[in-house]
Design a protein around this motif. Structure first.
Motif, mmCIF file in Angstrom:
data_model
loop_
_atom_site.group_PDB
_atom_site.id
_atom_site.type_symbol
_atom_site.label_atom_id
_atom_site.label_comp_id
_atom_site.label_asym_id
_atom_site.label_seq_id
_atom_site.Cartn_x
_atom_site.Cartn_y
_atom_site.Cartn_z
ATOM 1 N N THR A 54 5.788 15.105 -2.211
ATOM 2 C CA THR A 54 5.627 13.713 -1.795
ATOM 3 C C THR A 54 6.228 13.484 -0.424
ATOM 4 O O THR A 54 5.633 12.831 0.447
ATOM 5 C CB THR A 54 6.281 12.774 -2.815
ATOM 6 O OG1 THR A 54 5.683 12.979 -4.104
ATOM 7 C CG2 THR A 54 6.111 11.322 -2.408
ATOM 8 N N ARG B 191 2.766 11.176 7.510
ATOM 9 C CA ARG B 191 2.530 9.767 7.848
ATOM 10 C C ARG B 191 3.477 9.299 8.953
ATOM 11 O O ARG B 191 3.089 8.536 9.842
ATOM 12 C CB ARG B 191 2.717 8.900 6.605
ATOM 13 C CG ARG B 191 2.539 7.413 6.872
ATOM 14 C CD ARG B 191 2.837 6.598 5.630
ATOM 15 N NE ARG B 191 4.203 6.715 5.188
ATOM 16 C CZ ARG B 191 5.226 6.027 5.721
ATOM 17 N NH1 ARG B 191 5.019 5.214 6.739
ATOM 18 N NH2 ARG B 191 6.439 6.168 5.241
ATOM 19 N N SER C 271 2.738 1.650 -3.533
ATOM 20 C CA SER C 271 1.790 2.055 -4.580
ATOM 21 C C SER C 271 1.366 3.503 -4.408
ATOM 22 O O SER C 271 1.321 4.270 -5.378
ATOM 23 C CB SER C 271 0.563 1.138 -4.553
ATOM 24 O OG SER C 271 0.933 -0.207 -4.784
ATOM 25 N N GLY C 272 1.062 3.875 -3.175
ATOM 26 C CA GLY C 272 0.636 5.243 -2.935
ATOM 27 C C GLY C 272 1.724 6.264 -3.217
ATOM 28 O O GLY C 272 1.469 7.305 -3.831
ATOM 29 N N ALA D 290 0.829 -1.208 0.000
ATOM 30 C CA ALA D 290 0.000 0.000 0.000
ATOM 31 C C ALA D 290 0.863 1.257 0.000
ATOM 32 O O ALA D 290 0.576 2.230 -0.720
ATOM 33 C CB ALA D 290 -0.925 -0.010 1.220
ATOM 34 N N CYS D 291 1.949 1.231 0.765
ATOM 35 C CA CYS D 291 2.826 2.396 0.853
ATOM 36 C C CYS D 291 3.529 2.661 -0.472
ATOM 37 O O CYS D 291 3.547 3.791 -0.973
ATOM 38 C CB CYS D 291 3.859 2.179 1.959
ATOM 39 S SG CYS D 291 5.035 3.533 2.146
ATOM 40 N N GLN E 84 2.342 6.546 -7.050
ATOM 41 C CA GLN E 84 1.253 7.257 -7.702
ATOM 42 C C GLN E 84 1.310 8.745 -7.393
ATOM 43 O O GLN E 84 1.091 9.591 -8.273
ATOM 44 C CB GLN E 84 -0.092 6.684 -7.258
ATOM 45 C CG GLN E 84 -1.283 7.277 -7.996
ATOM 46 C CD GLN E 84 -2.587 6.592 -7.646
ATOM 47 O OE1 GLN E 84 -2.649 5.783 -6.720
ATOM 48 N NE2 GLN E 84 -3.641 6.890 -8.374
ATOM 49 N N LEU E 85 1.640 9.080 -6.149
ATOM 50 C CA LEU E 85 1.745 10.488 -5.766
ATOM 51 C C LEU E 85 2.911 11.167 -6.479
ATOM 52 O O LEU E 85 2.781 12.293 -6.978
ATOM 53 C CB LEU E 85 1.915 10.590 -4.249
ATOM 54 C CG LEU E 85 1.886 11.998 -3.648
ATOM 55 C CD1 LEU E 85 0.535 12.657 -3.887
ATOM 56 C CD2 LEU E 85 2.191 11.939 -2.149
#
Length: 349
Positions: free
Chosen positions: A248, A255, A234-235, A231-232, A238-239
């Motif tokens: 970013t 986070r 991919s996020g 999840a990290c 994408q960002l």
């Protein structure tokens, strides 16, 4: 904790993300039952350097747990990625930042230094005194990893600017091409997986909490780690494909603030006044940077992507004076083509 567990953790993350992404890049040619990879949007050589930087940074991040660096310090220290990204953006990408942005990042950096020098004590359950030498090695590893993370952000930003936001392709190839590197670490991988299956490595608290399921606890934690890493990654990719590497890192710093609070509460990591002040400076500096960007800082300007606009129907987004517009600017070739079409229509009439 054995440093070689870090190698096993990194390999597991790389393999899991590769296998999860693989079906999206398979295609079956006509008349063949053997699948092949889909054509790439980005040349393979552009992923090669990112592979080396990603694998090295990931290994260092996981090895550092074996060098007496508390998790609280690791989280705050990695928040300095904001300053590294700004420095690399200025030197490599030739970006310019406002005085308010630079001041905010300097505030973040000072907080990181303060938190790192605090060297909070280990949890009270640990009987061994902290080892200054191992701590220094761990901080050096964090420093190298921090620089590599900044370099990776710049490489990703340049790649996405040139070829478009193909972040899924980036996730797949950077992780898949990293797997052969672990051929040099086979003994460490064997030791790491054996350690997961060894009941003597479990703490008394784990044995008491999980009871007969205690043997499966390390694998459950490993599985949860791989899911959160997917999840990290991919996020973040994408960002990065849509905003600058500095922006970013600002999101990542936020986070990490949540991770720091959770670490102190869950693991009982040592906390002292200097660490608290340093962490507060990091997160306050991040908020100040956000305010500076909102006030019109140029460092956060959207990057132009002519090829992205073309692939999305021909509307190209351009940047003028730090503001993004949706109107397409006609090129010389376009103007010449229009004039030729008008002349042709006039002749036919």
């Amino acid at each position: 904790m054995d440093a070689r567990i870090g190698t096993t953790l990194t390999f597991s993350q790389m393999l899991f993300i590769t296998l999860q992404s693989l079906p999206s890049f398979f295609t079956f040619p006509k008349g063949s039952i053997i699948p092949s990879l889909r054509p790439r949007n980005v040349p393979l050589r552009d992923w090669a350097l990112q592979v080396l930087v990603l694998a090295s940074g990931s290994l260092l991040n996981n090895w550092v747990f074996a060098y007496s660096v508390p998790l609280t310090v690791q989280i705050v220290f990695r928040s300095a990625g904001l300053a590294v990204s700004m420095l690399l953006g200025y030197l490599v990408l030739h970006k310019r930042y406002s005085l308010a942005q630079v001041a905010a990042v300097a505030f973040v950096s000072a907080g990181v230094v303060l938190a790192t020098l605090s060297r909070p004590s280990a949890p009270k359950t640990a009987g061994d005194p902290p080892d200054i030498g191992r701590y220094s090695i761990g901080v050096f590893m964090l420093t190298v990893s921090l620089v590599l993370t900044g370099v990776l952000g710049v490489l990703q930003e340049r790649t996405y600017t040139k070829y478009g936001p193909h972040w899924k392709e980036g996730v797949f190839y950077t992780h898949a091409l990293s797997l052969p590197i672990f051929l040099f670490f086979i003994p460490d991988l064997q030791r790491g997986f054996s350690g997961l299956a060894d009941p003597t490595t479990l703490s008394a608290h784990s044995l008491e909490t999980f009871g007969p399921l205690a043997r499966a606890a390390p694998y459950a934690v490993l599985g949860a780690n791989m899911l959160t890493q997917l999840a990290c990654v991919s996020g973040v990719n994408q960002l990065t494909s849509h905003v600058s590497s500095v922006s970013t890192n600002l999101v990542l710093t936020t986070r990490k603030a949540l991770s720091l609070c959770f670490s102190v509460w869950w693991f009982g990591n040592g906390w002292n006044a200097r660490l608290g002040a340093g962490a507060g400076m990091v997160f306050l500096g991040s908020l100040l940077y956000t305010a500076a960007v909102s006030a019109g800082g140029a460092g956060n300007a959207q990057r132009p992507r002519p090829d992205v606009g073309a692939s999305a129907g021909g509307a190209t987004s351009v940047v003028a004076g730090g503001a993004t517009t949706g109107a397409a600017v006609p090129t010389r070739r376009t103007v010449a083509s229009r004039r030729a079409r008008v002349r042709a229509e006039a002749t036919q009439a």
